[in-house]
Design a protein around this motif. Structure first.
Motif, mmCIF file in Angstrom:
data_model
loop_
_atom_site.group_PDB
_atom_site.id
_atom_site.type_symbol
_atom_site.label_atom_id
_atom_site.label_comp_id
_atom_site.label_asym_id
_atom_site.label_seq_id
_atom_site.Cartn_x
_atom_site.Cartn_y
_atom_site.Cartn_z
ATOM 1 N N ALA A 95 0.907 -1.231 -0.093
ATOM 2 C CA ALA A 95 -0.078 0.129 0.122
ATOM 3 C C ALA A 95 0.770 1.381 0.261
ATOM 4 N N GLU A 128 -6.098 5.309 5.669
ATOM 5 C CA GLU A 128 -6.479 4.715 4.429
ATOM 6 C C GLU A 128 -5.853 3.529 4.109
ATOM 7 N N MET A 129 -4.551 3.377 4.265
ATOM 8 C CA MET A 129 -3.617 2.315 3.726
ATOM 9 C C MET A 129 -3.781 0.972 4.852
ATOM 10 N N GLU A 149 -6.743 0.330 6.523
ATOM 11 C CA GLU A 149 -8.222 0.030 6.142
ATOM 12 C C GLU A 149 -7.978 -0.899 4.807
ATOM 13 N N GLU A 150 -7.342 -0.227 3.884
ATOM 14 C CA GLU A 150 -7.208 -0.963 2.553
ATOM 15 C C GLU A 150 -6.606 -2.451 2.817
ATOM 16 N N ARG A 151 -5.859 -2.528 3.579
ATOM 17 C CA ARG A 151 -5.011 -3.682 3.860
ATOM 18 C C ARG A 151 -5.681 -4.505 4.963
#
Length: 167
Positions: free
Chosen positions: A7, A27-28, A30-32
């Motif tokens: 990310a 954001e990162m 949550e993305e992962r």
């Protein structure tokens, strides 16, 4: 994860670090599908660089570490620029712009720093002893302004900013 960047966020917006850093981290994660407890450590640039940018980054990183108990890793900006370099060069000379004809720099050979990090005023004779020994790459946001001054056939320039993914 396992040595690979999974990310990444970056912004070229000027003076946006304070408003974007925490947002990007969230954001990162949550993305992962992760939270800070899943991370091994927090890594931050230790400079040289913009005082405000470094202050924002270090304050954010220290806050994350204090709250989570995770270790803090600090990586030099010049080391990060060397990691971004590509090509076959005898020396890599990362440069962080310090305004006017000044840069923060050091000389690296085979990925190893061989001179102290120091401010330098650039003129036509800067780094001549290294240029006489073979190809040199000048890399970083201070490299572009040096291209007009250092006129040696073995001088190569890459104007860029350090990337967190190279840390």
């Amino acid at each position: 994860e396992d040595g690979a960047v999974t990310a990444y966020r970056e912004s070229s917006a000027p003076k946006a670090h304070a408003s974007l850093t925490a947002v990007f981290i969230q954001e990162m994660l949550e993305e992962r599908g992760l939270n800070l407890a899943d991370c091994d450590a927090v890594c931050v640039s230790m400079g040289p660089g913009s005082y405000t940018g470094l202050r924002v980054g270090v304050s954010t990183a220290k806050g994350l570490c204090f709250g989570s108990g995770k270790p803090l890793l600090a990586v030099g900006t010049l080391d990060t620029l060397v990691a971004q370099a590509s090509g076959d060069y005898r020396y890599i000379i990362p440069m962080v712009d310090a305004r006017r004809m000044e840069v923060y720099t050091a000389v690296f050979e085979n990925g190893r720093q061989i001179t102290e990090t120091a401010p330098a005023i650039i003129d036509e004779n800067s780094f001549a002893e290294y240029l006489e020994q073979g190809p040199c790459l000048f890399i970083g946001d201070g490299a572009g302004k040096c291209a007009d001054v250092i006129r040696h056939p073995d001088a190569h320039f890459s104007q860029c900013h350090p990337k967190a993914s190279s840390m």
